[in-house]
Design a protein around this motif. Structure first.
Motif, mmCIF file in Angstrom:
data_model
loop_
_atom_site.group_PDB
_atom_site.id
_atom_site.type_symbol
_atom_site.label_atom_id
_atom_site.label_comp_id
_atom_site.label_asym_id
_atom_site.label_seq_id
_atom_site.Cartn_x
_atom_site.Cartn_y
_atom_site.Cartn_z
ATOM 1 N N PHE A 91 39.803 -18.771 -164.704
ATOM 2 C CA PHE A 91 40.449 -18.601 -166.005
ATOM 3 C C PHE A 91 41.624 -19.557 -166.113
ATOM 4 C CE2 PHE A 91 38.601 -14.434 -165.187
ATOM 5 C CZ PHE A 91 38.078 -14.072 -166.421
ATOM 6 N N TRP A 92 41.737 -20.227 -167.249
ATOM 7 C CA TRP A 92 42.925 -20.987 -167.595
ATOM 8 C C TRP A 92 43.500 -20.280 -168.818
ATOM 9 C CZ3 TRP A 92 38.295 -22.999 -166.154
ATOM 10 C CH2 TRP A 92 38.277 -23.766 -164.987
ATOM 11 N N GLU A 93 44.670 -19.689 -168.653
ATOM 12 C CA GLU A 93 45.228 -18.839 -169.704
ATOM 13 C C GLU A 93 46.558 -19.380 -170.208
ATOM 14 O OE1 GLU A 93 45.308 -15.529 -167.007
ATOM 15 O OE2 GLU A 93 43.603 -14.584 -167.992
ATOM 16 N N ASP A 94 46.957 -18.911 -171.372
ATOM 17 C CA ASP A 94 48.225 -19.280 -171.989
ATOM 18 C C ASP A 94 48.272 -20.782 -172.282
ATOM 19 O OD1 ASP A 94 50.634 -18.615 -173.108
ATOM 20 O OD2 ASP A 94 51.761 -18.829 -171.256
ATOM 21 N N LEU A 95 47.163 -21.307 -172.790
ATOM 22 C CA LEU A 95 47.082 -22.724 -173.151
ATOM 23 C C LEU A 95 47.719 -22.911 -174.522
ATOM 24 C CD1 LEU A 95 43.367 -23.360 -172.129
ATOM 25 C CD2 LEU A 95 45.401 -23.973 -170.834
ATOM 26 N N ASP A 96 48.934 -23.432 -174.542
ATOM 27 C CA ASP A 96 49.671 -23.641 -175.782
ATOM 28 C C ASP A 96 49.744 -25.136 -176.060
ATOM 29 O OD1 ASP A 96 50.257 -20.889 -176.106
ATOM 30 O OD2 ASP A 96 51.864 -21.077 -174.635
ATOM 31 N N TRP A 97 49.415 -25.517 -177.270
ATOM 32 C CA TRP A 97 49.422 -26.927 -177.638
ATOM 33 C C TRP A 97 50.850 -27.360 -177.930
ATOM 34 C CZ3 TRP A 97 45.048 -28.944 -176.294
ATOM 35 C CH2 TRP A 97 43.934 -28.120 -176.230
ATOM 36 N N ILE A 105 42.151 -23.000 -179.747
ATOM 37 C CA ILE A 105 40.902 -23.605 -179.297
ATOM 38 C C ILE A 105 39.787 -23.170 -180.231
ATOM 39 C CG2 ILE A 105 39.240 -23.746 -177.406
ATOM 40 C CD1 ILE A 105 41.624 -23.156 -175.512
ATOM 41 N N THR A 106 39.033 -24.127 -180.761
ATOM 42 C CA THR A 106 37.925 -23.820 -181.654
ATOM 43 C C THR A 106 36.568 -23.999 -180.987
ATOM 44 O OG1 THR A 106 37.930 -26.075 -182.515
ATOM 45 C CG2 THR A 106 39.237 -24.428 -183.710
ATOM 46 N N ASN A 107 36.506 -24.766 -179.908
ATOM 47 C CA ASN A 107 35.227 -24.977 -179.231
ATOM 48 C C ASN A 107 35.474 -25.561 -177.843
ATOM 49 O OD1 ASN A 107 32.445 -24.956 -178.962
ATOM 50 N ND2 ASN A 107 32.203 -27.018 -179.750
ATOM 51 N N ASP A 124 33.304 -19.622 -171.595
ATOM 52 C CA ASP A 124 33.728 -18.722 -172.653
ATOM 53 C C ASP A 124 35.158 -19.122 -173.024
ATOM 54 O OD1 ASP A 124 33.590 -16.700 -174.496
ATOM 55 O OD2 ASP A 124 33.803 -15.065 -173.052
ATOM 56 N N PHE A 125 35.616 -18.769 -174.227
ATOM 57 C CA PHE A 125 36.961 -19.151 -174.620
ATOM 58 C C PHE A 125 37.479 -18.220 -175.705
ATOM 59 C CE2 PHE A 125 34.306 -21.244 -177.686
ATOM 60 C CZ PHE A 125 35.030 -21.259 -178.863
ATOM 61 N N GLY A 126 38.800 -18.246 -175.864
ATOM 62 C CA GLY A 126 39.497 -17.550 -176.949
ATOM 63 C C GLY A 126 40.518 -18.511 -177.532
ATOM 64 N N ASP A 127 41.445 -17.989 -178.331
ATOM 65 C CA ASP A 127 42.443 -18.846 -178.970
ATOM 66 C C ASP A 127 43.254 -19.668 -177.982
ATOM 67 O OD1 ASP A 127 41.660 -17.955 -181.409
ATOM 68 O OD2 ASP A 127 43.394 -16.655 -181.738
ATOM 69 N N VAL A 130 40.423 -20.283 -171.552
ATOM 70 C CA VAL A 130 39.064 -20.745 -171.252
ATOM 71 C C VAL A 130 38.657 -20.104 -169.936
ATOM 72 C CG1 VAL A 130 37.638 -22.752 -170.672
ATOM 73 C CG2 VAL A 130 39.417 -22.971 -172.401
ATOM 74 N N SER A 131 37.392 -19.690 -169.826
ATOM 75 C CA SER A 131 36.903 -19.180 -168.549
ATOM 76 C C SER A 131 35.583 -19.854 -168.205
ATOM 77 C CB SER A 131 36.722 -17.654 -168.576
ATOM 78 O OG SER A 131 35.599 -17.301 -169.352
ATOM 79 N N LEU A 132 35.341 -19.983 -166.918
ATOM 80 C CA LEU A 132 34.107 -20.548 -166.403
ATOM 81 C C LEU A 132 33.581 -19.603 -165.338
ATOM 82 C CD1 LEU A 132 31.986 -22.808 -165.975
ATOM 83 C CD2 LEU A 132 33.587 -23.828 -164.341
#
Length: 181
Positions: A91-97, A105-107, A124-127, A130-132
């Protein structure tokens, strides 16, 4: 009034004509977590600063995981030997642009480059995560599972030059009006 309208049209043209810069993760602090097949967290680092050149390691004895987060992509490499199969979720979490706090994240798309295994990776992903999920059956004594994950964001961020030009134009309008009165 005509000159005011002319300045507004010129400023709008300059802002629209200037380029767009993509949102970036460089400068962000993220969480990187690895869970085993039973959903138990076996590794967590919650203070990884993305600088565009750092790779992050986790050594578990029989295998190592390397994660490299770039401006808008993630590279993961899992290498190991000494067992028949491996299931794990990264999991890569708290990805803030950076410079775009409303971006999300849209895709995500992944490109696998693997050797010495049969298995798969499920993205898989959310706003802001990202998870693998990786299931690997080792065909021989060693393996390498390699994937690039490209992130697409909600929208682009205007370049600072565009904002500076617009600010200068507005300031010029203000001074001109003040001089006329």
């Amino acid at each position: 009034m005509k000159s005011l309208l002319r300045y507004i049209v010129i400023m709008a043209f300059i802002c629209l004509a200037s380029g767009q810069a993509s949102a970036t993760l460089i400068g962000d602090t993220i969480n990187w977590r690895v869970d085993n097949c039973c959903g138990e967290t076996v590794f967590l680092d919650s203070s990884l600063v993305i600088d565009g050149s750092s790779e992050f390691f986790w050594n578990h004895g029989e295998f190592t995981v390397t994660s490299d987060v770039e401006a808008s992509s993630i590279h993961i490499l899992i290498e190991g030997s000494g067992f028949d199969e491996l299931t794990m979720i990264s999991f890569w979490e708290d990805l803030d642009w950076v410079n775009d706090p409303t971006g999300f994240i849209t895709n995500v798309t992944g490109t696998e480059i693997s050797s010495g295994i049969t298995g798969n990776g499920k993205l898989d992903f959310g706003d802001d995560w990202v998870s693998l999920k990786t299931f690997i059956e080792v065909e021989n004594t060693g393996f390498s599972y390699d994937m690039w994950i490209a992130l697409e964001t909600s929208h682009n961020v205007p370049e600072p030059t565009s904002l500076a030009l617009m600010g200068l134009g507005l300031a010029g309008l203000g001074f001109r009006r003040r001089k006329q009165t």
